[in-house]
Motif scaffolding. Structure first.
Motif, PDB file in Angstrom:
ATOM      1  N   VAL A 161      20.694  -9.301 -13.504  1.00 41.66           N
ATOM      2  CA  VAL A 161      20.441  -9.071 -14.924  1.00 41.66           C
ATOM      3  C   VAL A 161      21.426  -9.864 -15.783  1.00 41.66           C
ATOM      4  CG1 VAL A 161      20.616  -7.320 -16.722  1.00 41.66           C
ATOM      5  CG2 VAL A 161      19.360  -6.833 -14.643  1.00 41.66           C
ATOM      6  N   ILE A 162      22.701  -9.825 -15.390  1.00 40.61           N
ATOM      7  CA  ILE A 162      23.715 -10.541 -16.169  1.00 40.61           C
ATOM      8  C   ILE A 162      23.413 -12.037 -16.169  1.00 40.61           C
ATOM      9  CG2 ILE A 162      26.169 -11.089 -16.356  1.00 40.61           C
ATOM     10  CD1 ILE A 162      26.641  -8.450 -14.759  1.00 40.61           C
ATOM     11  N   LEU A 163      23.210 -12.591 -14.962  1.00 40.14           N
ATOM     12  CA  LEU A 163      22.938 -14.026 -14.870  1.00 40.14           C
ATOM     13  C   LEU A 163      21.644 -14.367 -15.594  1.00 40.14           C
ATOM     14  CD1 LEU A 163      23.953 -14.987 -11.242  1.00 40.14           C
ATOM     15  CD2 LEU A 163      24.927 -15.828 -13.352  1.00 40.14           C
ATOM     16  N   GLY A 164      20.624 -13.537 -15.405  1.00 36.28           N
ATOM     17  CA  GLY A 164      19.324 -13.802 -16.016  1.00 36.28           C
ATOM     18  C   GLY A 164      19.414 -13.866 -17.526  1.00 36.28           C
ATOM     19  N   THR A 165      20.040 -12.842 -18.142  1.00 32.75           N
ATOM     20  CA  THR A 165      20.091 -12.844 -19.607  1.00 32.75           C
ATOM     21  C   THR A 165      21.025 -13.929 -20.125  1.00 32.75           C
ATOM     22  OG1 THR A 165      21.581 -11.009 -19.291  1.00 32.75           O
ATOM     23  CG2 THR A 165      19.436 -10.499 -20.172  1.00 32.75           C
ATOM     24  N   VAL A 166      22.187 -14.072 -19.495  1.00 35.29           N
ATOM     25  CA  VAL A 166      23.145 -15.046 -20.011  1.00 35.29           C
ATOM     26  C   VAL A 166      22.565 -16.459 -19.930  1.00 35.29           C
ATOM     27  CG1 VAL A 166      25.395 -16.100 -19.587  1.00 35.29           C
ATOM     28  CG2 VAL A 166      25.183 -13.632 -19.608  1.00 35.29           C
ATOM     29  N   LEU A 200      19.659 -16.947 -22.496  1.00 37.91           N
ATOM     30  CA  LEU A 200      20.167 -17.095 -23.864  1.00 37.91           C
ATOM     31  C   LEU A 200      20.838 -18.445 -24.044  1.00 37.91           C
ATOM     32  CD1 LEU A 200      21.545 -13.667 -25.095  1.00 37.91           C
ATOM     33  CD2 LEU A 200      19.224 -14.498 -24.880  1.00 37.91           C
ATOM     34  N   GLN A 201      21.534 -18.914 -22.998  1.00 38.84           N
ATOM     35  CA  GLN A 201      22.162 -20.237 -23.110  1.00 38.84           C
ATOM     36  C   GLN A 201      21.102 -21.330 -23.248  1.00 38.84           C
ATOM     37  OE1 GLN A 201      24.769 -20.412 -19.740  1.00 38.84           O
ATOM     38  NE2 GLN A 201      26.557 -19.790 -20.934  1.00 38.84           N
ATOM     39  N   ILE A 202      19.998 -21.187 -22.493  1.00 36.03           N
ATOM     40  CA  ILE A 202      18.919 -22.179 -22.597  1.00 36.03           C
ATOM     41  C   ILE A 202      18.323 -22.141 -24.003  1.00 36.03           C
ATOM     42  CG2 ILE A 202      16.622 -22.808 -21.754  1.00 36.03           C
ATOM     43  CD1 ILE A 202      17.513 -21.727 -19.000  1.00 36.03           C
ATOM     44  N   ILE A 203      18.091 -20.922 -24.513  1.00 36.56           N
ATOM     45  CA  ILE A 203      17.482 -20.801 -25.842  1.00 36.56           C
ATOM     46  C   ILE A 203      18.402 -21.376 -26.915  1.00 36.56           C
ATOM     47  CG2 ILE A 203      16.738 -19.160 -27.610  1.00 36.56           C
ATOM     48  CD1 ILE A 203      15.900 -17.312 -25.291  1.00 36.56           C
ATOM     49  N   LEU A 204      19.692 -20.979 -26.874  1.00 40.79           N
ATOM     50  CA  LEU A 204      20.619 -21.417 -27.918  1.00 40.79           C
ATOM     51  C   LEU A 204      20.949 -22.898 -27.795  1.00 40.79           C
ATOM     52  CD1 LEU A 204      23.134 -18.439 -28.115  1.00 40.79           C
ATOM     53  CD2 LEU A 204      21.174 -18.929 -29.565  1.00 40.79           C
ATOM     54  N   GLY A 205      20.954 -23.416 -26.551  1.00 42.40           N
ATOM     55  CA  GLY A 205      21.249 -24.826 -26.361  1.00 42.40           C
ATOM     56  C   GLY A 205      20.012 -25.689 -26.484  1.00 42.40           C
ATOM     57  N   VAL A 218      15.819 -14.444 -28.590  1.00 39.44           N
ATOM     58  CA  VAL A 218      17.071 -13.863 -28.104  1.00 39.44           C
ATOM     59  C   VAL A 218      16.890 -12.368 -27.864  1.00 39.44           C
ATOM     60  CG1 VAL A 218      19.451 -13.330 -28.762  1.00 39.44           C
ATOM     61  CG2 VAL A 218      18.529 -15.610 -29.187  1.00 39.44           C
ATOM     62  N   LEU A 219      16.258 -11.703 -28.835  1.00 38.30           N
ATOM     63  CA  LEU A 219      16.068 -10.261 -28.733  1.00 38.30           C
ATOM     64  C   LEU A 219      15.170  -9.913 -27.549  1.00 38.30           C
ATOM     65  CD1 LEU A 219      17.217  -7.950 -30.340  1.00 38.30           C
ATOM     66  CD2 LEU A 219      15.064  -7.807 -31.576  1.00 38.30           C
ATOM     67  N   SER A 271      32.924 -23.347 -34.110  1.00 37.21           N
ATOM     68  CA  SER A 271      31.482 -23.589 -34.278  1.00 37.21           C
ATOM     69  C   SER A 271      30.962 -24.571 -33.234  1.00 37.21           C
ATOM     70  CB  SER A 271      31.203 -24.121 -35.694  1.00 37.21           C
ATOM     71  OG  SER A 271      32.111 -25.156 -35.993  1.00 37.21           O
ATOM     72  N   ASP A 272      31.877 -25.294 -32.532  1.00 38.21           N
ATOM     73  CA  ASP A 272      31.427 -26.213 -31.483  1.00 38.21           C
ATOM     74  C   ASP A 272      31.051 -25.482 -30.203  1.00 38.21           C
ATOM     75  OD1 ASP A 272      31.910 -28.363 -33.122  1.00 38.21           O
ATOM     76  OD2 ASP A 272      34.001 -28.532 -32.480  1.00 38.21           O
ATOM     77  N   ASN A 273      31.872 -24.492 -29.819  1.00 40.74           N
ATOM     78  CA  ASN A 273      31.627 -23.867 -28.515  1.00 40.74           C
ATOM     79  C   ASN A 273      30.943 -22.513 -28.603  1.00 40.74           C
ATOM     80  OD1 ASN A 273      33.605 -22.076 -29.303  1.00 40.74           O
ATOM     81  ND2 ASN A 273      35.162 -22.825 -27.890  1.00 40.74           N
ATOM     82  N   VAL A 274      30.658 -22.054 -29.837  1.00 37.84           N
ATOM     83  CA  VAL A 274      30.147 -20.682 -29.968  1.00 37.84           C
ATOM     84  C   VAL A 274      28.782 -20.513 -29.287  1.00 37.84           C
ATOM     85  CG1 VAL A 274      29.106 -21.071 -32.242  1.00 37.84           C
ATOM     86  CG2 VAL A 274      29.789 -18.773 -31.564  1.00 37.84           C
ATOM     87  N   ALA A 275      27.935 -21.554 -29.330  1.00 36.74           N
ATOM     88  CA  ALA A 275      26.607 -21.409 -28.727  1.00 36.74           C
ATOM     89  C   ALA A 275      26.700 -21.221 -27.217  1.00 36.74           C
ATOM     90  CB  ALA A 275      25.755 -22.635 -29.055  1.00 36.74           C
ATOM     91  N   GLY A 276      27.679 -21.861 -26.583  1.00 31.33           N
ATOM     92  CA  GLY A 276      27.838 -21.711 -25.135  1.00 31.33           C
ATOM     93  C   GLY A 276      28.439 -20.377 -24.750  1.00 31.33           C
ATOM     94  N   MET A 277      29.347 -19.854 -25.604  1.00 34.32           N
ATOM     95  CA  MET A 277      30.043 -18.619 -25.242  1.00 34.32           C
ATOM     96  C   MET A 277      29.301 -17.355 -25.681  1.00 34.32           C
ATOM     97  SD  MET A 277      33.958 -19.662 -26.058  1.00 34.32           S
ATOM     98  CE  MET A 277      34.710 -18.293 -25.204  1.00 34.32           C
TER      99      MET A 277
END
Lengths: 51, 226, 226
Positions: B178-183, B186-191, B135-136, B48-54
């Motif tokens: 696309v990969i970098l953009g979405t990843v 999502l990392q910014i949103i989740l973090g 996220v969606l 649960s610590d690293n899940v948001a980053g991965m």
């Protein structure tokens, strides 16, 4: 602060690769011209000198 | 213009109807995505610590691999009964055919993502339920980008040898924005990152979608001819 | 004959460039002798970019006019571009080991160059996997165009990916490498650049000739069987 080993490694790889590529190109041209010559001897003589 | 839109509508309708009757794409995509999630839990130590980053990277890998499978099947149905030849003979805009295929693959992937996202949250205890709309949104923007280039190259590799291998080899390097953009988004949103950081990535994703939907629309004509 | 003159000129300049780069140029104050690798590195990446631009132009012309000549140009430029991109990465790696202490780092420029190599080896792979010549040409042209349009987007995304996460590395895209360069180093760089340019055009004309001979051989075979 030398590092001549790295310099010669880089120069060696670059010029060897380019030399090999050039030779491969020339051989491919020769083969293609020769393959043509079998069916059309006249045609291969016409552009044979270019290879 | 309305004529072209109607063509897109009917072509898309045909594919969706077939999918509803047969369900072969969606089911295998769903189980493929699910098995990837299981593989991830074995391959990585997800806590649960690293899940948001991965999560962004893992989710997007699952979407992209499943999407590539779907792209490989995209033209199969039309080729099987010479339907493609008949479609090409019909007085139809080739661009309409391209858009319909993009929309079809997009709907398949969007459905998969709507299944997989909550499942991921439950399986890996990722508490992102309040962020799900954001996220969606970014996932769908990226998915559209994946489809607009993917459909074009699914058509390009259609008659190549080893095409199942060739498609991802060509597609993945082109997909890097696309990969970098979405990843990253999502990392910014989740973090809980700063909203201004999202702006350049949002523009990049929208720009990618627009550039390549135009390019695909114009270029597919040459692929299908002959 | 013109090609032979071009080749001789290139050879003379290459030898001059070797002398200037290895003997005349002073060692760099910070990097020492390894700096000399830059006299190869910068010209090779510039030539690689030039060839991918030619692939793009040739691909557009082929789709527009449908002439074999333009496709041959694009295909030839792609092959030479792949060679020079690969050499750029090898040189950069050999330069990086004594300078940064590692063979490889996920620096924005290194990554971008590696992606270019992936896209254009994909181009050669795609062409080799399609039997039908016309179809191979069309497919190649589409990848050539899409790949070229994608380069700025990949560049942006990879640059943001690195700089938003870690401080800029030694090679910064916003700062040209020749901004703070000693004139004593500018000379060997200039000579090598012209040498690489001549070499590129020599190789290109050789490769185009090969394409023409192969095309004639194919046509002869068709003629004989018909």
């Amino acid at each position: 602060m030398g590092h001549w080993g790295f310099v010669f490694l880089a120069y060696g790889i670059v010029w060897c690769s380019i030399l090999i590529y050039t030779m491969l190109l020339k051989r491919r041209i020769q083969r293609a011209t020769a393959a043509r010559g079998k069916t059309h001897p006249a045609a291969s003589e016409a552009d044979g000198h270019e290879a | 213009m309305t004529g072209a839109l109607r063509q897109v509508y009917w072509l898309l309708w045909k594919d969706l109807l077939l999918e509803v009757r047969r369900r072969d794409n969606l089911l295998s995509m769903f189980f493929f995505g699910l098995s990837l999630l299981f593989l991830f839990s074995f391959a990585f130590e997800i806590t649960s610590d690293n899940v948001a980053g991965m999560a962004p990277g893992l989710l997007w890998l699952a979407f992209m691999f499943s999407g590539t499978l779907a792209l490989g099947q995209l033209f199969q149905g039309d080729r099987e009964n010479d339907c493609l030849d008949a479609l090409l003979l019909a007085p139809m805009d080739r661009g309409a055919y391209y858009l319909a295929k993009v929309l079809f693959n997009f709907s398949l992937m969007a459905l998969l993502e709507i299944f997989i996202l909550p499942l991921f949250g439950i399986l890996f205890r990722l508490d992102f339920w309040h962020l799900l709309p954001d996220v969606l949104l970014y996932t769908l923007l990226g998915t559209l980008g994946f489809c607009v280039v993917g459909v074009l190259f699914a058509a390009v590799t259609l008659r190549a040898r080893a095409r199942a291998l060739l498609l991802p080899v060509l597609l993945f390097p082109l997909m890097i924005p696309v990969i970098l953009g979405t990843v990253r988004t999502l990392q910014i949103i989740l973090g809980a990152g700063a909203a201004p950081d999202l702006v350049p990535w949002f523009r990049l994703l929208v720009g990618f979608d627009l550039i390549f939907i135009t390019a695909g629309f114009l270029l597919l004509e040459w692929v299908l001819d002959g | 004959m013109a090609r032979r003159i071009l080749g001789t000129l290139a050879l003379i300049l290459i030898v001059t460039g070797l002398y200037w780069g290895l003997v005349e140029a002073p060692p760099d104050a910070r990097q020492g002798e390894t700096q000399r690798i830059m006299y190869l590195h910068i010209p090779s990446i510039l030539v690689a970019y030039l060839s991918f631009f030619i692939v793009f132009v040739g691909s557009c012309l082929y789709l527009w006019k449908g002439e074999r000549r333009d496709d041959n140009l694009a295909h030839s430029a792609a092959e030479i571009g792949v060679l020079f991109t690969a050499l750029t990465i090898v040189e950069g790696s050999i330069w990086g080991k004594p300078t940064w202490g590692v063979w490889w780092t996920w620096d924005a420029r290194l990554t971008l160059t590696a992606i270019l190599l992936l896209i254009f080896t994909g181009y050669l792979l795609l062409r080799s996997l399609i039997e039908d010549q016309r179809r191979a040409a069309v497919s190649g042209a589409i990848l050539g165009i899409i790949g070229f349009l994608d380069i700025p987007l990949i560049h942006m995304s990879v640059y943001w990916w690195r700089t938003l996460h870690q401080p800029p590395s030694i090679l910064r895209p916003d700062k040209a490498p020749w901004d703070n360069i000693d004139p004593a180093m500018l000379w060997p760089l200039g000579i090598n650049f012209v040498a690489f340019l001549l070499l590129f055009f020599y190789l290109l004309s050789l490769r185009i000739h090969l394409g023409e001979v192969e095309e004639q051989a194919r046509r002869d075979r068709l003629h004989d069987t018909a």
